[in-house]
Design a protein around this motif. Structure first.
Motif, PDB file in Angstrom:
ATOM      1  N   ARG A  71       0.822  -1.219   0.000  1.00 27.78           N
ATOM      2  CA  ARG A  71       0.000   0.000   0.000  1.00 27.78           C
ATOM      3  C   ARG A  71       0.856   1.270   0.000  1.00 27.78           C
ATOM      4  N   ALA A  72       2.010   1.210   0.643  1.00 30.05           N
ATOM      5  CA  ALA A  72       2.770   2.440   0.891  1.00 30.05           C
ATOM      6  C   ALA A  72       3.734   2.807  -0.232  1.00 30.05           C
ATOM      7  N   CYS A  73       4.342   1.854  -0.870  1.00 28.27           N
ATOM      8  CA  CYS A  73       5.427   2.152  -1.802  1.00 28.27           C
ATOM      9  C   CYS A  73       4.898   2.478  -3.194  1.00 28.27           C
ATOM     10  N   LYS A  74       4.188   3.569  -3.300  1.00 30.25           N
ATOM     11  CA  LYS A  74       3.625   3.954  -4.586  1.00 30.25           C
ATOM     12  C   LYS A  74       4.211   5.262  -5.114  1.00 30.25           C
ATOM     13  N   GLU A  75       5.024   5.925  -4.340  1.00 29.07           N
ATOM     14  CA  GLU A  75       5.588   7.214  -4.761  1.00 29.07           C
ATOM     15  C   GLU A  75       7.076   7.108  -5.073  1.00 29.07           C
ATOM     16  N   VAL A  76       7.525   5.914  -5.337  1.00 30.87           N
ATOM     17  CA  VAL A  76       8.937   5.725  -5.674  1.00 30.87           C
ATOM     18  C   VAL A  76       9.152   6.132  -7.127  1.00 30.87           C
ATOM     19  N   GLU A  77      10.259   6.833  -7.402  1.00 34.22           N
ATOM     20  CA  GLU A  77      10.567   7.253  -8.777  1.00 34.22           C
ATOM     21  C   GLU A  77      12.070   7.285  -8.970  1.00 34.22           C
ATOM     22  N   TYR A  78      12.421   7.265 -10.254  1.00 31.36           N
ATOM     23  CA  TYR A  78      13.832   7.319 -10.611  1.00 31.36           C
ATOM     24  C   TYR A  78      14.198   8.749 -10.997  1.00 31.36           C
ATOM     25  N   THR A 121      12.059   6.347  -1.696  1.00 35.15           N
ATOM     26  CA  THR A 121      12.002   5.117  -0.905  1.00 35.15           C
ATOM     27  C   THR A 121      11.818   5.406   0.578  1.00 35.15           C
ATOM     28  N   ALA A 122      12.158   6.628   0.985  1.00 33.86           N
ATOM     29  CA  ALA A 122      11.991   6.967   2.398  1.00 33.86           C
ATOM     30  C   ALA A 122      10.519   6.864   2.799  1.00 33.86           C
ATOM     31  N   ALA A 123       9.634   7.318   1.891  1.00 30.55           N
ATOM     32  CA  ALA A 123       8.211   7.239   2.201  1.00 30.55           C
ATOM     33  C   ALA A 123       7.775   5.788   2.350  1.00 30.55           C
ATOM     34  N   CYS A 124       8.424   4.924   1.595  1.00 31.37           N
ATOM     35  CA  CYS A 124       8.102   3.497   1.668  1.00 31.37           C
ATOM     36  C   CYS A 124       8.618   2.897   2.979  1.00 31.37           C
ATOM     37  N   ARG A 125       9.879   3.199   3.283  1.00 30.62           N
ATOM     38  CA  ARG A 125      10.461   2.670   4.522  1.00 30.62           C
ATOM     39  C   ARG A 125       9.818   3.303   5.746  1.00 30.62           C
ATOM     40  N   ASP A 126       9.468   4.530   5.611  1.00 28.94           N
ATOM     41  CA  ASP A 126       9.014   5.270   6.780  1.00 28.94           C
ATOM     42  C   ASP A 126       7.542   5.059   7.093  1.00 28.94           C
ATOM     43  N   GLN A 127       6.998   4.017   6.606  1.00 24.76           N
ATOM     44  CA  GLN A 127       5.696   3.637   7.137  1.00 24.76           C
ATOM     45  C   GLN A 127       6.057   3.104   8.508  1.00 24.76           C
ATOM     46  N   GLY A 128       6.947   3.839   8.973  1.00 24.05           N
ATOM     47  CA  GLY A 128       7.825   3.597  10.084  1.00 24.05           C
ATOM     48  C   GLY A 128       7.239   2.812  11.214  1.00 24.05           C
ATOM     49  N   ALA A 163       6.836   1.468 -13.260  1.00 22.35           N
ATOM     50  CA  ALA A 163       7.456   0.142 -13.252  1.00 22.35           C
ATOM     51  C   ALA A 163       8.409  -0.004 -12.068  1.00 22.35           C
ATOM     52  N   LEU A 164       9.122   1.091 -11.748  1.00 17.67           N
ATOM     53  CA  LEU A 164      10.051   1.066 -10.640  1.00 17.67           C
ATOM     54  C   LEU A 164       9.317   0.851  -9.312  1.00 17.67           C
ATOM     55  N   ALA A 165       8.216   1.565  -9.129  1.00 16.13           N
ATOM     56  CA  ALA A 165       7.448   1.426  -7.892  1.00 16.13           C
ATOM     57  C   ALA A 165       6.910  -0.001  -7.750  1.00 16.13           C
ATOM     58  N   ASP A 166       6.382  -0.536  -8.856  1.00 15.28           N
ATOM     59  CA  ASP A 166       5.872  -1.908  -8.800  1.00 15.28           C
ATOM     60  C   ASP A 166       6.986  -2.904  -8.481  1.00 15.28           C
ATOM     61  N   CYS A 167       8.149  -2.675  -9.095  1.00 11.05           N
ATOM     62  CA  CYS A 167       9.280  -3.577  -8.869  1.00 11.05           C
ATOM     63  C   CYS A 167       9.709  -3.569  -7.402  1.00 11.05           C
ATOM     64  N   ILE A 168       9.831  -2.381  -6.835  1.00  6.39           N
ATOM     65  CA  ILE A 168      10.271  -2.288  -5.439  1.00  6.39           C
ATOM     66  C   ILE A 168       9.241  -2.915  -4.502  1.00  6.39           C
ATOM     67  N   ARG A 169       7.971  -2.617  -4.733  1.00  9.61           N
ATOM     68  CA  ARG A 169       6.949  -3.216  -3.876  1.00  9.61           C
ATOM     69  C   ARG A 169       7.007  -4.744  -3.931  1.00  9.61           C
TER      70      ARG A 169
END
Length: 290
Positions: free
Chosen positions: A98-105, A115-122, A220-226
């Protein structure tokens, strides 16, 4: 004449003195009759011996007291704790998805951003991670204790009560395999996830190319990381569950095998003191089995 009268008188006196002697014979017979009647009122020696044999046979069957605890409660607790650990790890995967949707290159920086927003679902991820580890460690401890207790009970059931034979060798093999896979797999997944920064490194190399449209690349990057991060968490979840199950099965197999040998050794080396009765003799006999 006087001598003859004296002789007759003496003979009559002796006869009168000796007459009561035959009357003593019934008195002598009375104790014998009483003695003969005595055993008829109580159990015969053969019946006493038979009853003693039955008691000894029962004592032999129950020669070793059954274990007080079967370990079922601990095994149930281990299952509940393991289930809570599994649920915690599933919760971590749900948060990441749910959280890692704002990742970009970022082509200017040449790396993955957001990725901080993804990790920081802290707080949520940290609490779920701590809960997963705590629940699974507790499940391993209770599973080991419960498996050991139940293995001891099962060994007593087999040796003393003629219960079914458990496949302790298979239990030890399966349990050791699951525990080894769980521990080594957990270490490998942990090392891989840290080296890959939970998917950010490998996904950034794959989708951070200039030939792709920025929006397409970022999606694609966000999907890959999730998916990569969820894959690491799935690996952690499965390896922890394998360690929990393996510990319980291994402990049960080892305890069963060890205690079965012990119980059989106690029975085969049993020494007994048995009462022995015959019509003319009573005593104790010492017997042993080796």
């Amino acid at each position: 004449m006087l001598l003859s009268s004296v002789a007759v008188a003496s003979t009559l006196a002796l006869a009168l003195v000796q007459e009561p002697a035959p009357a003593a014979e019934p008195a002598a017979e009375a104790p014998a009759e009483t003695a003969a009647e005595g055993p008829a009122e109580g159990p015969t020696p053969a019946a006493v011996a038979e009853a003693s044999s039955d008691k000894e046979s029962e004592k032999e069957t129950n020669a070793v007291a059954a274990p007080k605890w079967k370990g079922n409660g601990l095994l149930i607790a281990s299952g509940v704790l393991g289930g809570l650990g599994l649920a915690s790890n599933i919760g971590r995967i749900a948060v990441v998805q749910r959280a890692c949707k704002e990742v970009e290159y970022d082509p200017e920086e040449g790396g993955v951003q957001g990725t901080a927003a993804c990790r920081d679902q802290g707080v949520g991820l940290v609490l779920l991670a701590s809960g997963a580890v705590g629940f699974n460690v507790a499940a391993i401890g209770t599973g080991a204790a419960g498996g050991s207790l139940h293995g001891n009970w099962a060994a007593h059931d087999t040796a003393i009560r003629n219960g079914r034979q458990r496949a302790s060798g298979a239990q030890i093999g399966v349990g050791a395999g699951l525990l080894t896979l769980g521990v080594l797999g957990y270490v490998a997944v942990r090392v891989g996830s840290f080296a890959d920064a939970l998917g950010a490194n490998s996904c950034g190399e794959k989708y951070g190319v200039d030939s792709m449209e920025p929006d397409q690349a970022n999606s694609a990057l966000a999907d890959c990381i999730r998916n990569r991060w969820s894959g690491y968490l799935t690996g952690i979840m499965l390896t922890q569950a394998a360690a929990v199950a393996g510990t319980g099965v291994l402990a049960h197999g080892v305890s069963y095998s060890r205690n079965l040998k012990l119980y059989r050794s106690v029975i085969s080396h049993q020494v007994r003191l048995t009462p022995t009765f015959t019509p003319t003799w009573a005593g104790m006999s010492l017997s042993a089995r080796f």
